[in-house]
Design a protein around this motif. Structure first.
Motif, PDB file in Angstrom:
ATOM      1  N   ASP A  37       0.826  -1.211   0.000  1.00 47.38           N
ATOM      2  CA  ASP A  37       0.000   0.000   0.000  1.00 47.38           C
ATOM      3  C   ASP A  37       0.859   1.259   0.000  1.00 47.38           C
ATOM      4  O   ASP A  37       0.483   2.273  -0.584  1.00 47.38           O
ATOM      5  N   LEU A  38       2.005   1.194   0.623  1.00 47.67           N
ATOM      6  CA  LEU A  38       2.925   2.321   0.596  1.00 47.67           C
ATOM      7  C   LEU A  38       3.409   2.580  -0.830  1.00 47.67           C
ATOM      8  O   LEU A  38       3.489   3.729  -1.269  1.00 47.67           O
ATOM      9  N   GLN A  39       3.685   1.527  -1.582  1.00 41.07           N
ATOM     10  CA  GLN A  39       4.072   1.684  -2.980  1.00 41.07           C
ATOM     11  C   GLN A  39       2.933   2.304  -3.791  1.00 41.07           C
ATOM     12  O   GLN A  39       3.165   3.177  -4.630  1.00 41.07           O
ATOM     13  N   LEU A  40       1.706   1.854  -3.534  1.00 41.70           N
ATOM     14  CA  LEU A  40       0.538   2.413  -4.216  1.00 41.70           C
ATOM     15  C   LEU A  40       0.386   3.891  -3.878  1.00 41.70           C
ATOM     16  O   LEU A  40       0.125   4.719  -4.757  1.00 41.70           O
ATOM     17  N   TYR A  41       0.587   4.231  -2.615  1.00 44.74           N
ATOM     18  CA  TYR A  41       0.527   5.630  -2.187  1.00 44.74           C
ATOM     19  C   TYR A  41       1.553   6.466  -2.964  1.00 44.74           C
ATOM     20  O   TYR A  41       1.221   7.505  -3.527  1.00 44.74           O
ATOM     21  N   GLU A  42       2.797   6.002  -2.980  1.00 45.02           N
ATOM     22  CA  GLU A  42       3.873   6.749  -3.643  1.00 45.02           C
ATOM     23  C   GLU A  42       3.610   6.905  -5.141  1.00 45.02           C
ATOM     24  O   GLU A  42       3.809   7.992  -5.699  1.00 45.02           O
ATOM     25  N   THR A  43       3.153   5.855  -5.778  1.00 41.82           N
ATOM     26  CA  THR A  43       2.846   5.912  -7.209  1.00 41.82           C
ATOM     27  C   THR A  43       1.745   6.940  -7.479  1.00 41.82           C
ATOM     28  O   THR A  43       1.845   7.734  -8.420  1.00 41.82           O
ATOM     29  N   THR A  44       0.726   6.936  -6.653  1.00 45.34           N
ATOM     30  CA  THR A  44      -0.393   7.872  -6.827  1.00 45.34           C
ATOM     31  C   THR A  44       0.045   9.310  -6.582  1.00 45.34           C
ATOM     32  O   THR A  44      -0.261  10.203  -7.381  1.00 45.34           O
ATOM     33  N   VAL A  45       0.778   9.543  -5.521  1.00 44.71           N
ATOM     34  CA  VAL A  45       1.271  10.892  -5.225  1.00 44.71           C
ATOM     35  C   VAL A  45       2.172  11.386  -6.355  1.00 44.71           C
ATOM     36  O   VAL A  45       2.036  12.537  -6.803  1.00 44.71           O
ATOM     37  N   ASN A  46       3.054  10.533  -6.823  1.00 42.10           N
ATOM     38  CA  ASN A  46       3.949  10.938  -7.912  1.00 42.10           C
ATOM     39  C   ASN A  46       3.172  11.302  -9.165  1.00 42.10           C
ATOM     40  O   ASN A  46       3.520  12.262  -9.860  1.00 42.10           O
ATOM     41  N   TRP A  47       2.126  10.541  -9.469  1.00 46.43           N
ATOM     42  CA  TRP A  47       1.314  10.846 -10.649  1.00 46.43           C
ATOM     43  C   TRP A  47       0.690  12.238 -10.506  1.00 46.43           C
ATOM     44  O   TRP A  47       0.730  13.046 -11.426  1.00 46.43           O
ATOM     45  N   PHE A  48       0.126  12.526  -9.336  1.00 49.07           N
ATOM     46  CA  PHE A  48      -0.510  13.831  -9.130  1.00 49.07           C
ATOM     47  C   PHE A  48       0.518  14.962  -9.123  1.00 49.07           C
ATOM     48  O   PHE A  48       0.245  16.054  -9.630  1.00 49.07           O
ATOM     49  N   GLU A  49       1.691  14.723  -8.566  1.00 44.78           N
ATOM     50  CA  GLU A  49       2.726  15.755  -8.592  1.00 44.78           C
ATOM     51  C   GLU A  49       3.127  16.100 -10.017  1.00 44.78           C
ATOM     52  O   GLU A  49       3.482  17.236 -10.308  1.00 44.78           O
ATOM     53  N   GLU A  50       3.044  15.124 -10.898  1.00 46.87           N
ATOM     54  CA  GLU A  50       3.395  15.350 -12.298  1.00 46.87           C
ATOM     55  C   GLU A  50       2.261  15.993 -13.102  1.00 46.87           C
ATOM     56  O   GLU A  50       2.513  16.759 -14.026  1.00 46.87           O
ATOM     57  N   HIS A  51       1.004  15.707 -12.750  1.00 44.19           N
ATOM     58  CA  HIS A  51      -0.129  16.109 -13.586  1.00 44.19           C
ATOM     59  C   HIS A  51      -1.048  17.185 -13.007  1.00 44.19           C
ATOM     60  O   HIS A  51      -1.839  17.760 -13.758  1.00 44.19           O
ATOM     61  N   LEU A  52      -0.983  17.437 -11.719  1.00 40.97           N
ATOM     62  CA  LEU A  52      -1.862  18.440 -11.100  1.00 40.97           C
ATOM     63  C   LEU A  52      -1.018  19.626 -10.643  1.00 40.97           C
ATOM     64  O   LEU A  52      -0.106  19.460  -9.832  1.00 40.97           O
ATOM     65  N   PRO A  53      -1.298  20.828 -11.163  1.00 44.99           N
ATOM     66  CA  PRO A  53      -0.516  21.996 -10.732  1.00 44.99           C
ATOM     67  C   PRO A  53      -0.580  22.174  -9.211  1.00 44.99           C
ATOM     68  O   PRO A  53      -1.604  21.915  -8.578  1.00 44.99           O
ATOM     69  N   ASN A  54       0.516  22.620  -8.653  1.00 45.79           N
ATOM     70  CA  ASN A  54       0.597  22.888  -7.219  1.00 45.79           C
ATOM     71  C   ASN A  54       0.353  24.376  -6.985  1.00 45.79           C
ATOM     72  O   ASN A  54       1.173  25.200  -7.393  1.00 45.79           O
ATOM     73  N   PRO A  55      -0.765  24.746  -6.357  1.00 43.54           N
ATOM     74  CA  PRO A  55      -1.007  26.168  -6.109  1.00 43.54           C
ATOM     75  C   PRO A  55       0.150  26.781  -5.313  1.00 43.54           C
ATOM     76  O   PRO A  55       0.717  26.140  -4.423  1.00 43.54           O
ATOM     77  N   PRO A  56       0.492  28.021  -5.613  1.00 44.53           N
ATOM     78  CA  PRO A  56       1.655  28.639  -4.962  1.00 44.53           C
ATOM     79  C   PRO A  56       1.533  28.743  -3.440  1.00 44.53           C
ATOM     80  O   PRO A  56       2.545  28.725  -2.757  1.00 44.53           O
ATOM     81  N   TYR A  57       0.326  28.809  -2.920  1.00 42.70           N
ATOM     82  CA  TYR A  57       0.205  28.906  -1.461  1.00 42.70           C
ATOM     83  C   TYR A  57       0.645  27.615  -0.778  1.00 42.70           C
ATOM     84  O   TYR A  57       0.974  27.617   0.397  1.00 42.70           O
ATOM     85  N   TYR A  58       0.681  26.490  -1.496  1.00 43.21           N
ATOM     86  CA  TYR A  58       1.204  25.261  -0.912  1.00 43.21           C
ATOM     87  C   TYR A  58       2.731  25.268  -0.889  1.00 43.21           C
ATOM     88  O   TYR A  58       3.338  24.534  -0.113  1.00 43.21           O
ATOM     89  N   ASP A  59       3.346  26.078  -1.734  1.00 40.20           N
ATOM     90  CA  ASP A  59       4.799  26.225  -1.692  1.00 40.20           C
ATOM     91  C   ASP A  59       5.234  27.039  -0.481  1.00 40.20           C
ATOM     92  O   ASP A  59       6.344  26.896   0.010  1.00 40.20           O
ATOM     93  N   ASP A  60       4.344  27.914  -0.029  1.00 43.32           N
ATOM     94  CA  ASP A  60       4.558  28.676   1.199  1.00 43.32           C
ATOM     95  C   ASP A  60       4.405  27.670   2.341  1.00 43.32           C
ATOM     96  O   ASP A  60       3.320  27.147   2.567  1.00 43.32           O
TER      97      ASP A  60
END
Length: 129
Positions: A37-60
């Motif tokens: 499940d940890l591998q599934l979590y990491e794969t899913t997070v990585n996919w979203f990091e690549e395909h979903l823009p990160n709003p700038p307030y999350y960089d803060d």
């Protein structure tokens, strides 16, 4: 229309329910996920990091404006939501309730917007489905 997936627990920082990414991260942080499940979590997070823009307030690091994001309801977003399925599955497996909230108009003051999502502050939660 706007959609947000979240848990029941309220963030003391935003005074809003933790979103699905945080809810599933807490399972990881607390060591509750099996190695598979940890591998599934990491794969899913990585996919979203690549395909979903990160709003700038999350960089803060402090998200000083205390904003949260909502998906827009459009064809591109449906693809994003379909890719959340591993998180829905993990939530079910570990008995964590994920709630779907829907708003017909922006559920607060828009402080960020892209093709897939909005970030809002000063909001109230609409009906849940």
């Amino acid at each position: 229309m706007f959609i947000r997936f979240h848990g029941k627990a309220i963030s003391p920082f935003t005074n809003q329910p933790y979103g699905i990414f945080a809810v599933i991260y807490f399972l990881k942080r607390d060591g509750k996920l099996s190695s598979l499940d940890l591998q599934l979590y990491e794969t899913t997070v990585n996919w979203f990091e690549e395909h979903l823009p990160n709003p700038p307030y999350y960089d803060d690091l402090n998200n000083s404006i205390r904003a949260v994001t909502w998906f827009k309801d459009n064809e591109s977003t449906r693809h994003m939501i379909n890719n959340l399925q591993p998180f829905f599955d993990l939530a079910e497996k570990y008995s964590v309730e994920i709630i779907k909230s829907v708003a017909n108009k922006p559920p607060g003051t828009i402080v960020y917007e892209d093709a897939l999502q909005i970030g809002v502050t000063a909001f109230a939660y609409p009906a849940q489905s």
